[in-house]
Design a protein around this motif. Sequence first.
Motif, PDB file in Angstrom:
ATOM      1  N   PRO A 166     -38.048  58.209  55.323  1.00  0.00           N
ATOM      2  CA  PRO A 166     -39.323  57.992  54.639  1.00  0.00           C
ATOM      3  C   PRO A 166     -39.507  56.540  54.230  1.00  0.00           C
ATOM      4  O   PRO A 166     -38.542  55.840  53.913  1.00  0.00           O
ATOM      5  CB  PRO A 166     -39.217  58.889  53.397  1.00  0.00           C
ATOM      6  N   ARG A 167     -40.753  56.093  54.251  1.00  0.00           N
ATOM      7  CA  ARG A 167     -41.145  54.734  53.862  1.00  0.00           C
ATOM      8  C   ARG A 167     -40.560  53.663  54.760  1.00  0.00           C
ATOM      9  O   ARG A 167     -40.539  52.493  54.422  1.00  0.00           O
ATOM     10  CB  ARG A 167     -40.798  54.444  52.410  1.00  0.00           C
ATOM     11  N   GLY A 168     -40.005  54.044  55.912  1.00  0.00           N
ATOM     12  CA  GLY A 168     -39.472  53.068  56.852  1.00  0.00           C
ATOM     13  C   GLY A 168     -38.173  52.415  56.425  1.00  0.00           C
ATOM     14  O   GLY A 168     -37.835  51.330  56.893  1.00  0.00           O
ATOM     15  N   LEU A 169     -37.420  53.062  55.523  1.00  0.00           N
ATOM     16  CA  LEU A 169     -36.154  52.492  55.063  1.00  0.00           C
ATOM     17  C   LEU A 169     -35.202  52.276  56.236  1.00  0.00           C
ATOM     18  O   LEU A 169     -35.168  53.078  57.166  1.00  0.00           O
ATOM     19  CB  LEU A 169     -35.497  53.393  54.026  1.00  0.00           C
ATOM     20  N   ALA A 217     -36.239  47.893  52.506  1.00  0.00           N
ATOM     21  CA  ALA A 217     -37.496  48.604  52.298  1.00  0.00           C
ATOM     22  C   ALA A 217     -38.629  47.681  52.749  1.00  0.00           C
ATOM     23  O   ALA A 217     -38.831  46.622  52.158  1.00  0.00           O
ATOM     24  CB  ALA A 217     -37.672  48.967  50.829  1.00  0.00           C
ATOM     25  N   LEU A 222     -42.101  45.946  53.082  1.00  0.00           N
ATOM     26  CA  LEU A 222     -43.249  45.781  52.199  1.00  0.00           C
ATOM     27  C   LEU A 222     -44.559  45.957  52.963  1.00  0.00           C
ATOM     28  O   LEU A 222     -45.570  46.342  52.387  1.00  0.00           O
ATOM     29  CB  LEU A 222     -43.225  44.399  51.542  1.00  0.00           C
ATOM     30  N   SER A 223     -44.521  45.659  54.251  1.00  0.00           N
ATOM     31  CA  SER A 223     -45.741  45.730  55.054  1.00  0.00           C
ATOM     32  C   SER A 223     -45.749  46.910  56.009  1.00  0.00           C
ATOM     33  O   SER A 223     -46.661  47.052  56.799  1.00  0.00           O
ATOM     34  CB  SER A 223     -45.905  44.424  55.836  1.00  0.00           C
ATOM     35  N   GLY A 224     -44.720  47.746  55.959  1.00  0.00           N
ATOM     36  CA  GLY A 224     -44.670  48.918  56.821  1.00  0.00           C
ATOM     37  C   GLY A 224     -44.130  48.592  58.201  1.00  0.00           C
ATOM     38  O   GLY A 224     -44.334  47.512  58.726  1.00  0.00           O
ATOM     39  N   TYR A 278     -39.780  42.388  53.947  1.00  0.00           N
ATOM     40  CA  TYR A 278     -38.946  43.465  53.424  1.00  0.00           C
ATOM     41  C   TYR A 278     -38.151  42.973  52.221  1.00  0.00           C
ATOM     42  O   TYR A 278     -37.957  41.784  52.020  1.00  0.00           O
ATOM     43  CB  TYR A 278     -38.000  44.005  54.497  1.00  0.00           C
TER      44      TYR A 278
END
Length: 177
Positions: A56-59, A88, A90-92, A98
């Motif tokens: 999730p969230r691209g971690l 993590a 920040l911009s997806g 990140y």
Amino acid sequence: MRPLLLALLCAAAHAQPAVDVSTAGGVVVTEYDAASVPSTVAGIGAVAATIAPGLPRGLRGVATLAFGPGTGRFDHGRLAAIGLSVEAPLSGGRNGAYVALGGAWLDFDNYDPSGCHPDEGCLYESISIQPHVGLAVTGGLGARVPLGRFYVEPALSATVWDDVLVGARLGLGWRLR
């Protein structure tokens, strides 16, 4: 908590993980003058592998090996670190800015045999970062800028124990998948 962890592990196992490998060069500040301005920097090299397992969230998970001299002068001192961290975005997605947080086993010594020592009665206007061998907390801010299958990665980092080792690096990475 267990159902959430199990769901995350199942999602990661079924996803096609994205893998990036990068090499970087940079500097770390090993000494400050009396006005807290960096006075000595040492060069460092780093190799990192990043795995994005579809969490999730691209971690993303990152394993890093960093190495270099502790002072950059006279080949004395040393810096070696093996770290694990989580990024993590920040911009997806895979590209963009990140934030990273993790830990490392650090072996840092900024020994300089020619340095002025305060107990010898000489004028000592520098503050060296204290040597450390053991675990340290790591954090950073960076970005991945794509160039086809390659990417450029500027980053700022900090390694914290009783003292703080601040660094900057510029890396070149390759997208394996």
